[in-house]
Design a protein around this motif. Structure first.
Motif, PDB file in Angstrom:
ATOM      1  N   LEU A  40       0.829  -1.206   0.000  1.00 45.21           N
ATOM      2  CA  LEU A  40       0.000   0.000   0.000  1.00 45.21           C
ATOM      3  C   LEU A  40       0.867   1.261   0.000  1.00 45.21           C
ATOM      4  O   LEU A  40       0.696   2.149  -0.841  1.00 45.21           O
ATOM      5  N   TYR A  41       1.820   1.354   0.925  1.00 41.27           N
ATOM      6  CA  TYR A  41       2.653   2.553   1.003  1.00 41.27           C
ATOM      7  C   TYR A  41       3.616   2.669  -0.183  1.00 41.27           C
ATOM      8  O   TYR A  41       3.951   3.774  -0.604  1.00 41.27           O
ATOM      9  N   THR A  42       4.010   1.553  -0.751  1.00 39.79           N
ATOM     10  CA  THR A  42       4.837   1.588  -1.957  1.00 39.79           C
ATOM     11  C   THR A  42       4.047   2.173  -3.124  1.00 39.79           C
ATOM     12  O   THR A  42       4.556   3.038  -3.851  1.00 39.79           O
ATOM     13  N   LEU A  43       2.813   1.720  -3.298  1.00 37.10           N
ATOM     14  CA  LEU A  43       1.961   2.261  -4.370  1.00 37.10           C
ATOM     15  C   LEU A  43       1.696   3.750  -4.177  1.00 37.10           C
ATOM     16  O   LEU A  43       1.741   4.532  -5.138  1.00 37.10           O
ATOM     17  N   MET A  44       1.401   4.139  -2.948  1.00 36.96           N
ATOM     18  CA  MET A  44       1.117   5.552  -2.677  1.00 36.96           C
ATOM     19  C   MET A  44       2.336   6.420  -2.992  1.00 36.96           C
ATOM     20  O   MET A  44       2.202   7.498  -3.577  1.00 36.96           O
ATOM     21  N   ALA A  45       3.507   5.954  -2.605  1.00 44.14           N
ATOM     22  CA  ALA A  45       4.726   6.709  -2.898  1.00 44.14           C
ATOM     23  C   ALA A  45       4.964   6.792  -4.397  1.00 44.14           C
ATOM     24  O   ALA A  45       5.279   7.868  -4.929  1.00 44.14           O
ATOM     25  N   LYS A  46       4.788   5.680  -5.088  1.00 45.93           N
ATOM     26  CA  LYS A  46       5.051   5.630  -6.535  1.00 45.93           C
ATOM     27  C   LYS A  46       4.061   6.488  -7.327  1.00 45.93           C
ATOM     28  O   LYS A  46       4.449   7.200  -8.260  1.00 45.93           O
ATOM     29  N   ASP A  47       2.790   6.422  -6.955  1.00 48.39           N
ATOM     30  CA  ASP A  47       1.754   7.055  -7.770  1.00 48.39           C
ATOM     31  C   ASP A  47       1.438   8.498  -7.409  1.00 48.39           C
ATOM     32  O   ASP A  47       0.868   9.212  -8.225  1.00 48.39           O
ATOM     33  N   LEU A  48       1.787   8.946  -6.191  1.00 48.65           N
ATOM     34  CA  LEU A  48       1.447  10.314  -5.814  1.00 48.65           C
ATOM     35  C   LEU A  48       2.595  11.053  -5.144  1.00 48.65           C
ATOM     36  O   LEU A  48       3.012  12.113  -5.605  1.00 48.65           O
ATOM     37  N   TYR A  49       3.101  10.512  -4.057  1.00 51.83           N
ATOM     38  CA  TYR A  49       4.003  11.302  -3.220  1.00 51.83           C
ATOM     39  C   TYR A  49       5.366  11.577  -3.848  1.00 51.83           C
ATOM     40  O   TYR A  49       5.910  12.663  -3.651  1.00 51.83           O
ATOM     41  N   LEU A  50       5.910  10.653  -4.600  1.00 52.10           N
ATOM     42  CA  LEU A  50       7.184  10.939  -5.270  1.00 52.10           C
ATOM     43  C   LEU A  50       7.000  11.815  -6.508  1.00 52.10           C
ATOM     44  O   LEU A  50       7.749  12.770  -6.688  1.00 52.10           O
ATOM     45  N   PRO A  51       6.018  11.549  -7.377  1.00 52.12           N
ATOM     46  CA  PRO A  51       5.884  12.410  -8.553  1.00 52.12           C
ATOM     47  C   PRO A  51       5.415  13.835  -8.243  1.00 52.12           C
ATOM     48  O   PRO A  51       5.795  14.771  -8.925  1.00 52.12           O
TER      49      PRO A  51
END
Length: 192
Positions: A40-51
């Protein structure tokens, strides 16, 4: 040594947050299985928080994720479905219902005033008590303060209230997503 998170480091930051939040009362209540946390946190980082946001790392021991003012905490339909798949698959339908309750509550209560949003700051369980969280917070608040902005977070662990208060955050509201849910503390820091 503190480094800026870079695109492609979503798995590392997802793993750090999952480890750091494994004993978090709200996460445990919502997801019902800590196996949900890493994907869950990997997806959130990849799809929103990093970009769209930024964050910091201290090796593979601690990290944080932030969104700047004006960036919505909104995930694409594909991301949402992918996250739901992990939540239901590892936590069941009750976990999905609880996660929706918390997300709806946090979305409804999110301040309209411009601010930096701290999504997560985490230290691996075996690295706590070494000042890593404080280093991460100071690094981010330098940016926040240089721009004269406010900051906001949802604290899901009562033991962390003192840490956040030390950096100028104050509780503006305490909520529960359900009668049996642990408290969630909404915290605000005025511009400096």
């Amino acid at each position: 040594m503190i480094e800026e998170l870079r695109p492609g480091q979503h798995e590392l930051i997802g793993d750090i947050i999952a480890d750091g939040f494994a004993d978090d009362p709200v996460n445990c209540w919502a997801f019902r299985n800590t196996a949900v946390l890493r994907p869950l946190y990997t997806l959130m980082a990849k799809d929103l928080y990093l970009p769209q946001g930024f964050g910091h790392l201290i090796g593979n021991q601690a990290g944080s994720l932030w969104l700047p003012p004006g960036v919505s905490k909104h995930f694409s339909l594909w991301s949402t479905l992918n996250m739901a798949r992990h939540i239901v698959g590892k936590g069941g339908l009750k976990a999905a219902r609880n996660a929706l309750r918390i997300d709806e509550l946090m979305t409804r209560k999110h301040p309209a005033l411009p601010h930096y949003y701290l999504f997560a700051i985490a230290t691996r369980a075996d690295c706590r008590g070494k000042g890593l969280g404080g280093q991460l917070m100071r690094a981010a608040l330098e940016r926040v303060d240089a721009e004269g902005q406010a900051a906001y977070l949802e604290n899901s662990k009562q033991d962390n209230i003192g840490f956040y208060r030390h950096f100028g955050f104050e509780i503006v509201e305490e909520l529960r997503a359900a009668i049996d849910a642990p408290p969630l503390f909404l915290m605000w820091r005025d511009p400096r």
